[in-house]
Design a protein around this motif. Structure first.
Motif: not given
Length: 547
Positions: A427, A436, A313
């Motif tokens: 996510t 991701i 992320t």
């Protein structure tokens, strides 16, 4: 030879089944995915080397090709090194089956001139050191440590690749020096250049260099690039004022890039990039250094990723294209020279052994595999209705009736959002790193304008960047809407080449164009900088989701 190479089929009676078009390419090699003959797993990569073309145009010998296979098989049993599986050949081709680094280039996921957080840089640096240390324990020096050769597994762990320039520097207790000039100028150690006459590095001409110490230097430069998104100099010679300043200041450079570094890492970098090889850090020094031993929430005790979703992320959030900025001035700074006239044979690259020569085989075997398709069936038949922000088409993510709503979940779209963000849909449902951060390159964008308009925008942008392109992009004989070959110099005057591939997606009456920048040769960070410059100049034709 060039004509013949276009007609040479790949070997027959292979002990595996090829299941893809090209996923990677050198000038005389093609990498494709394969599976066992009677199974669907595992998926692995196979590198096909055109032997005669490699020797003629690659400035390497048949012995060096054999050495790559031998040394890779000797060291390919470490979690941070691409695993070697098998090899074979016929009269024309040599093939090497190896682990498929499904995560792609690490540095494709790093923002140019920005870098990554200290924790992420530390995580990947420790994995790099682990792999290189193992390699050296087997007596093998890589001699070409650079971002282009640092890949990711599908779980996001680092993998060292490409052993075309590797050497056996230690065997049966005896150590030998190397004399081959090889590597990439921004990452090469100064003593490598000092082996050649007429160079100015601040060191006297030597009888050879230690391949293991050269790798230590290159790892230091890679760490620098991880932290700031740029190299400390274009080459470690007196021709570079940044390097001269570094030498004169005894490692305490006054350059602004060094001021961006965490103070705690400076002594580690100075130790790894000691101009005098005898004073350079070894692995014991590195692993004792406080910055190396620092606590890192991303790192598990066994050197693996403790929180892959958080790391993925943060990496994706760090990528951003700002349409209010002008193209980077560092790209192709040799403004007076047409990229079509760039001839590496008389420049820096002619002095370096290279596994990536500048005369690629133009072969239909090297057609690129398309990445996973966007769910085009999810597009509605209506046209986009709102365009603003200087001609950039913007849409509301998931808005009712939006024909491009499915793009809201496309990872590469996050780099175009006004503020760094990763879609919650990614996510919330993610279970692993690649959910991701995708396994395909993020140097791509989508366009809502007609193909002819888009091609004109691309052509104009390339000309503004002094990248010469054909008057009419190649549109025949391939499975793509258009295909533009690129050859230029990056900001450090190193060769940079690849393809701009335009693919069409159709759903009902809606047509969407995907533009992919596929690197063939060069630093992936410089390729990303080039991609960003083109995108900014083409902003009128770039589809951007609204905030």
């Amino acid at each position: 030879m060039a004509l013949q190479s276009q007609l040479d089929p790949l070997p027959r009676d292979l002990p595996f089944r090829i299941i893809s078009k090209t996923i990677g390419r050198g000038a005389y090699a093609s990498i494709k995915k394969a599976i066992p003959p009677e199974a669907t797993t595992p998926v692995f990569a196979v590198k096909f080397i055109h032997k005669a073309y490699a020797v003629k145009h690659g400035r390497i010998s048949a012995k060096q090709i054999a050495m790559e296979v031998s040394l890779h098989s000797h060291i390919g049993q470490h979690p941070n090194i691409i695993e070697w599986f098998a090899t074979g050949e016929d009269a024309i081709w040599k093939w090497i089956a190896m682990e498929y680094a499904e995560g792609g280039d690490l540095f494709d996921k790093i923002e140019a001139d920005v870098g990554v957080s200290e924790d992420i840089a530390h995580f990947y640096f420790t994995q790099l050191i682990s792999g290189v240390h193992y390699m050296h324990s087997k007596g093998v020096g890589h001699r070409d440590i650079k971002p282009e050769n640092i890949l990711l597994s599908d779980s996001g762990n680092l993998k060292i690749a490409d052993f075309g320039l590797a050497t056996l520097f230690q065997y049966q207790g005896k150590t030998k020096l190397s004399t081959t000039m090889c590597g990439s100028p921004p990452y090469i150690a100064p003593e490598v250049i000092s082996c050649q006459k007429g160079t100015q590095t601040g060191l006297e001409k030597s009888s050879g260099y230690s391949a293991n110490l050269v790798d230590i230097w290159s790892c230091g430069v890679v760490l620098f690039v991880l932290l700031v998104g740029n190299t400390p100099w274009d080459q470690p010679t007196k021709d570079s004022w940044e390097f001269e300043d570094y030498v004169n200041q005894k490692g305490r450079s006054t350059d602004e890039l060094w001021k961006k570094l965490p103070s705690s890492v400076l002594s580690l970098l100075r130790g790894m990039m000691s101009v005098e090889p005898s004073s350079r850090f070894n692995f014991e020094h590195i692993k004792r250094h406080p910055w190396y031993t620092r606590k890192n929430p991303l790192l598990s005790p066994d050197g693996k990723m403790s929180d892959p979703l958080h790391l993925a992320t943060k990496m994706l959030e760090n990528l951003r294209i700002d349409f209010s900025q002008k193209p980077s001035a560092s790209q192709n700074s040799r403004q007076s020279q047409s990229a079509m006239d760039v001839d590496m044979d008389g420049g820096w690259e002619s002095r370096f052994a290279s596994t990536q020569p500048e005369k690629p085989i133009n072969d239909i075997l090297f057609d690129w595999e398309r990445p996973p398709r966007v769910n085009a069936n999810g597009f509605s038949a209506s046209q986009p209705t709102n365009a603003r922000d200087g001609g950039i088409c913007t849409m509301t993510n998931g808005a009712a009736g939006d024909p491009f709503a499915t793009l809201a979940d496309e990872p590469s779209m996050s780099q175009f959002t006004p503020a760094p963000s990763v879609p919650l849909s990614l996510t919330q449902h993610a279970r692993r790193f690649r959910d991701i951060v995708p396994n395909y390159s993020l140097t791509r964008f989508f366009s809502h304008v007609p193909a002819n308009h888009l091609l004109q925008l691309l052509s104009d942008a390339l000309h503004q960047l002094n990248v010469a392109v054909p008057s009419v992009p190649q549109m025949q004989g391939r499975d793509h809407a258009a295909f533009i070959k690129v050859k230029t110099l990056d900001g450090r005057q190193c060769g940079l080449s690849g393809d701009i591939v335009v693919d069409t997606y159709v759903s009902g009456e809606v047509e969407l164009l995907e533009v992919r920048f596929v690197k063939v040769k060069g630093d992936p960070l410089e390729w990303r900088r080039f991609f960003k410059n083109v995108v900014i100049l083409c902003k009128e034709g770039v589809y951007v989701p609204s905030a």
